[in-house]
Design an enzyme around this catalytic site. Sequence first.
Site, short mmCIF file in Angstrom:
data_model
loop_
_atom_site.label_atom_id
_atom_site.label_comp_id
_atom_site.label_asym_id
_atom_site.label_seq_id
_atom_site.Cartn_x
_atom_site.Cartn_y
_atom_site.Cartn_z
N ASP A 172 0.82 -1.22 0.00
CA ASP A 172 0.00 0.00 0.00
C ASP A 172 0.85 1.26 0.00
O ASP A 172 1.97 1.26 0.52
CB ASP A 172 -0.88 0.02 1.25
CG ASP A 172 -2.24 -0.58 1.01
OD1 ASP A 172 -2.72 -0.49 -0.13
OD2 ASP A 172 -2.82 -1.12 1.97
N THR A 199 7.98 -8.69 3.21
CA THR A 199 7.91 -10.07 3.69
C THR A 199 7.61 -11.00 2.52
O THR A 199 6.65 -10.78 1.78
CB THR A 199 6.83 -10.22 4.78
OG1 THR A 199 7.19 -9.41 5.90
CG2 THR A 199 6.71 -11.66 5.23
N GLU A 235 6.61 -14.82 1.24
CA GLU A 235 5.96 -16.06 1.68
C GLU A 235 6.47 -17.15 0.76
O GLU A 235 5.90 -17.42 -0.30
CB GLU A 235 4.44 -15.90 1.61
CG GLU A 235 3.93 -14.77 2.50
CD GLU A 235 2.81 -13.96 1.85
OE1 GLU A 235 2.62 -14.07 0.63
OE2 GLU A 235 2.16 -13.21 2.58
#
Lengths: 241, 427
Positions: free
Chosen positions: A129, A137, A139
Amino acid sequence: MILNELELLARLTDPDPGRRVIITPIVNPREQFGPTSVDIRLGTDFKVVDVANVAFLDPTAGPASDQAPVMRSYRVPPERAFILHPGEFALAASMEFVRVPADISVRVEGRSSWGRLGLLIHATAGFVDPGFAGSITFELHNVSRVPIALYPGVRIAQLCFFGGNPTRLPYDQKTYSKYSGKTGAFESNYHLDPEYEAIRRRRSGSGRASPARKGAEGKPVPGSAPPVGQVSAPHDDSQQQ
Amino acid sequence: MIAESAPALRQKSLRTLASLMGRLARARRFVGDAAPEARSPGAAVASRLGQRLDVVFAEVAVVLPHIARWIETARDPGAEPADQPGLAAIDPGLAAMSDRLAAIERALLKLPGQMPPPPEAFEVLQAVVGDANLAPIVLVGEDLEFDADGFIPLPVWLALAPLEWPRRAVAALALAGARPVEAGGHTEVPPADVGTLDRQAASVLGPAYGFALVERWLAQLGASVGSRAATGPDALPVQDPPALGDRIAAVAVELERRGLLGGELQRVFQDVVAGHLPPASASSTEVSASPSRTAGTPLERAYGREDAEAAEFAAQRLSAGILASARPGLDLATVRAGRERLLAREDCTPEDVYQVLDGLREVPLSAAHILNGGWLALERSRLTWLSDALASPDPVRAFGLRVLALDALVLKSLETAGVHRLMEARA
């Protein structure tokens, strides 16, 4: 509108700090800059779910301080590798710190070199955003059939920057922003989402047992609600970094 | 790789802090009452903070043997415990710093009369700091009884962080100065060696070492203002090496320049300097008279111009909550100008674009730069944080979290700079 390399350069060197994009450290622009993207690198910290401590994930209770952490942290020194085995999932942080002004949003994308090896770098949350500041991060998920060695400092993902009108709700001022300013691989704070509060209240009002009730050895008591508090989900609602 | 439970560790620390809430409330009452010896609430705060720091130093001194053992383990791959892989692979820059600190601490271990560490008071949890594998971690036991007038729980938070390293060095040298003489009149660490160790620590840690010394002097002032004698084996040695006064004076001027020593606190500090600066400051005058020592700001004189600039850059970034592992190779205006020239051309090639983009390349900061940036940021913010915290419904937690956030950023910066240096070496 997606920013090209010179438009991004302009924002990286903008004299107005409020409009400036920050990506630091930039180790080697020739390696990292593409026509509409910037490669970012893998940091040194990883988190994996310690499945031995997890019955299952339930967001209706938060982590309890008296219970074992569910995500194990690993620090990988330079020159050493974190091995991601087939089917395994891990959180990792970017080496770079990224700050995005109010009129720019970012997509986190994988690199084809890794994609061809079966490494996914985000499960579902690949959006940053406007107003975000912190490490990105990842994943990580190995969908191949062979283990993959991941070294800190390698280029593992790319950021694409999109310009637009400034938002009045930058990420760091959102009511429920949970990850702003973080610089490590932070586990999910999914249990903080306010919608679960209604469920907790309803359970409490109906007289159900506390979800964290445990036996003497820390195992769930038969008939009680699940041992949910300590669980940390390895995914997030959106990247929202 | 090192498996750790940083969240649990932090939660434990938070619980420890929470247990100190009552003590903080008492301290607030004390500050409100203003001890008769203190000339203002500001002085009372400084004195109480000083007393707290005195306790910190005593605790840290006891823990030094643990730290030395960890450093030995980290430097010797053969001694690497099976359950702690990765210790041998610490960043070379940090390893060099640890090496020199280890030399200081090893020398201290030879001191006669060294107290054995009470295992029930301290717990060496693991050989890493919080989330990083860069330094020793020592957590004050939850059951440790603090001073009844305990004010700010700096021990818990700062023992977990690299910002604590300068304090460790100061405590170590103070210990050396306080216990140099054996019963037979011989010293295992002669005063001259203590001076050498002091200079080594100063060169490794830069002005942060000076800041830590200032804290220590404030602690001694707190002891006198609060009618408490300087206690413990870690009392500041009376005979400091000459260069020490020079550095302290430089730090004092720097703090004043930054507005950190205004009003009552400045008078407190002046009392400290007047009361404790040894006559050896004459030597520092002699040193300062050399041309190379008179140029630049006090911080530059104490640290070197380039070092000071790098530390200042790191401080600005850390204060803004931004990672401080590297700094731009070129200033932004130069890079912008290159872009403008490029846009004005019609025959621009990809190589031309790359040459402009190359201006964005950043240079990794040294561990000492980052550490000093962290200390500058801390010194600038501490009083504001204390003030804000006292207005918070949960002051201990409020203050602790801000210190923790800065420490985490310093840690991440140290770590990232290490990876950055590795990438540079490859290039």
